[in-house]
Design a protein around this motif. Structure first.
Motif, PDB file in Angstrom:
ATOM      1  N   ASP A   5       9.266   6.411   2.912  1.00 25.48           N
ATOM      2  CA  ASP A   5       9.479   7.864   2.814  1.00 25.48           C
ATOM      3  C   ASP A   5      10.874   8.165   2.275  1.00 25.48           C
ATOM      4  OD1 ASP A   5       6.967   8.501   3.742  1.00 25.48           O
ATOM      5  OD2 ASP A   5       7.599   8.805   5.818  1.00 25.48           O
ATOM      6  N   ARG A  33       4.765  -3.679  -8.696  1.00 21.87           N
ATOM      7  CA  ARG A  33       4.945  -4.474  -7.482  1.00 21.87           C
ATOM      8  C   ARG A  33       4.472  -5.910  -7.698  1.00 21.87           C
ATOM      9  NH1 ARG A  33       3.032   0.140  -7.366  1.00 21.87           N
ATOM     10  NH2 ARG A  33       0.878  -0.604  -7.510  1.00 21.87           N
ATOM     11  N   ALA A  65       2.322   1.748  -3.434  1.00 21.37           N
ATOM     12  CA  ALA A  65       1.307   2.180  -4.389  1.00 21.37           C
ATOM     13  C   ALA A  65       1.015   3.672  -4.233  1.00 21.37           C
ATOM     14  CB  ALA A  65       0.026   1.372  -4.192  1.00 21.37           C
ATOM     15  N   ARG A  66       1.042   4.175  -3.009  1.00 24.96           N
ATOM     16  CA  ARG A  66       0.719   5.587  -2.762  1.00 24.96           C
ATOM     17  C   ARG A  66       1.888   6.514  -3.032  1.00 24.96           C
ATOM     18  NH1 ARG A  66      -0.252   6.606   2.473  1.00 24.96           N
ATOM     19  NH2 ARG A  66      -0.095   4.512   3.357  1.00 24.96           N
ATOM     20  N   HIS A  67       3.096   6.086  -2.679  1.00 22.41           N
ATOM     21  CA  HIS A  67       4.247   6.988  -2.762  1.00 22.41           C
ATOM     22  C   HIS A  67       5.116   6.757  -3.999  1.00 22.41           C
ATOM     23  CE1 HIS A  67       3.609   8.664   1.255  1.00 22.41           C
ATOM     24  NE2 HIS A  67       3.320   7.433   1.650  1.00 22.41           N
ATOM     25  N   THR A  95      11.304   7.169  -1.358  1.00 22.43           N
ATOM     26  CA  THR A  95      10.654   8.136  -2.246  1.00 22.43           C
ATOM     27  C   THR A  95      11.576   9.316  -2.511  1.00 22.43           C
ATOM     28  OG1 THR A  95       8.481   7.499  -1.395  1.00 22.43           O
ATOM     29  CG2 THR A  95       8.630   9.600  -2.559  1.00 22.43           C
ATOM     30  N   GLU A 108       7.205   2.407   7.103  1.00 23.52           N
ATOM     31  CA  GLU A 108       6.739   3.736   6.693  1.00 23.52           C
ATOM     32  C   GLU A 108       7.916   4.687   6.507  1.00 23.52           C
ATOM     33  OE1 GLU A 108       4.109   4.668   9.845  1.00 23.52           O
ATOM     34  OE2 GLU A 108       2.469   3.395   9.108  1.00 23.52           O
ATOM     35  N   ASP A 163       0.827  -1.207   0.000  1.00 24.94           N
ATOM     36  CA  ASP A 163       0.000   0.000   0.000  1.00 24.94           C
ATOM     37  C   ASP A 163       0.862   1.258   0.000  1.00 24.94           C
ATOM     38  OD1 ASP A 163      -2.635   1.428   0.401  1.00 24.94           O
ATOM     39  OD2 ASP A 163      -1.618   2.035   2.245  1.00 24.94           O
ATOM     40  N   LEU A 164       1.932   1.265   0.795  1.00 27.09           N
ATOM     41  CA  LEU A 164       2.826   2.425   0.848  1.00 27.09           C
ATOM     42  C   LEU A 164       3.490   2.662  -0.509  1.00 27.09           C
ATOM     43  CD1 LEU A 164       4.505   1.758   4.310  1.00 27.09           C
ATOM     44  CD2 LEU A 164       2.964   3.650   3.767  1.00 27.09           C
ATOM     45  N   PRO A 217       4.046   5.083  -7.217  1.00 28.16           N
ATOM     46  CA  PRO A 217       3.097   4.378  -8.092  1.00 28.16           C
ATOM     47  C   PRO A 217       3.699   3.905  -9.406  1.00 28.16           C
ATOM     48  CG  PRO A 217       2.682   6.748  -8.102  1.00 28.16           C
ATOM     49  CD  PRO A 217       3.686   6.501  -7.019  1.00 28.16           C
TER      50      PRO A 217
END
Length: 210
Positions: A192, A127, A119-121, A195, A188, A116-117, A123
Motif C-alpha cells: 500500500d 516481477r 500484480a494488483r496494485h 503504491t 500488505e 499477487d499484491l 501492474p
C-alpha cells in the motif's frame, strides 16, 4: 537430493577459485529436493555460510570453509560471542526436516502473496518469480529505482534495495529487491505504501519532464 552439474572446466584451466554462497541453503521454495552444494563434490571450492537468513538476522553466526589447496588464509579470526554460539547449536539441533519444510511452505505463501499484491496494485512493475530465498526482484518502468527507493524509505517508511547496490556498472537502474520474509499484514501495508510512493514518484518524474 538433486545433484548439480559439474564445475566449469574453466576453473581448473585458469586457476580460478570458486566461491559458493550457502547463506540461503535449504530455502528452495518450489521443490522438496534441495541441490547438493558444490563444496560436497569438489574440495577446491571455498564455501561461505550464515545462519542469519534461515534463523535470525541478529544471530550474527557465519562460517567460512577454505581448502588448503587454494593457498588462501584468513587475515583475522573474530569469533562470535559464546552465548550466540550456544544458541546457534541449539537452533541447528532443533531444525529437523519437518521444521525446514514448514519454513519453506510459509515463505512460499508469502512470496505468492507479495507477487499477487504487486500484480494488483503495481501492474506496471515487471516481477521476477524467485524459486529460492527470501526476496524477489521487480523491474520498474523507469530507470529510477535508486531515487524511488530513497523516497519510499524517507517519506513512507518502506525500505527496499535498488539494483545499483549490487551492480557496479549501473546496468540495473530499474531493479528493486523486495523482501517477502515479513508477516502477511506487513507485506500488505508495505505494498500500500509503495503504491502511494510510486504515484508520488511518477508525478515528480512527470514534473521534471514538463
Amino acid at each position: 537430493m538433486r545433484r548439480r552439474q559439474p564445475l566449469p572446466a574453466m576453473a581448473g584451466r585458469r586457476d580460478v577459485t570458486d566461491v559458493e554462497d550457502l547463506s540461503q541453503a535449504g530455502l528452495g521454495l518450489d521443490s522438496a529436493e534441495q541441490p547438493v552444494p558444490l563444496v560436497a563434490e569438489d574440495d577446491r571450492v571455498v564455501a561461505i555460510g550464515s545462519l542469519s537468513q534461515t534463523f535470525w538476522a541478529g544471530l550474527s553466526i557465519g562460517w567460512l570453509r577454505i581448502p588448503r589447496s587454494t593457498g588462501l588464509r584468513l587475515m583475522s579470526d573474530t569469533a562470535p560471542s559464546a552465548p550466540a554460539q550456544l544458541l546457534a547449536v541449539r537452533l541447528l539441533q532443533a531444525a529437523d526436516p519437518a521444521w525446514y519444510a514448514e519454513l519453506r511452505r510459509t515463505l512460499r505463501q508469502r512470496r505468492d502473496l507479495l507477487l499477487d499484491l504487486l500484480a494488483r496494485h503495481l501492474p506496471a512493475w515487471r516481477r521476477h518469480v524467485p524459486h529460492a530465498g527470501l526476496s524477489l526482484w521487480a523491474a520498474l518502468p523507469a530507470s529510477e529505482s535508486e531515487t524511488y527507493a530513497h523516497l519510499a524509505a524517507t517519506h513512507h517508511g518502506v525500505h527496499t534495495t535498488p539494483g545499483t547496490t549490487f551492480c557496479v556498472d549501473r546496468h540495473h537502474l530499474s531493479g528493486l529487491r523486495l523482501s517477502f520474509a515479513q508477516s502477511p499484514r506487513t507485506l500488505e501495508t508495505a505494498v500500500d505504501r509503495l503504491t502511494v510512493a510510486w504515484e508520488e514518484h511518477t508525478r515528480q518524474l512527470a514534473a521534471g519532464l514538463g
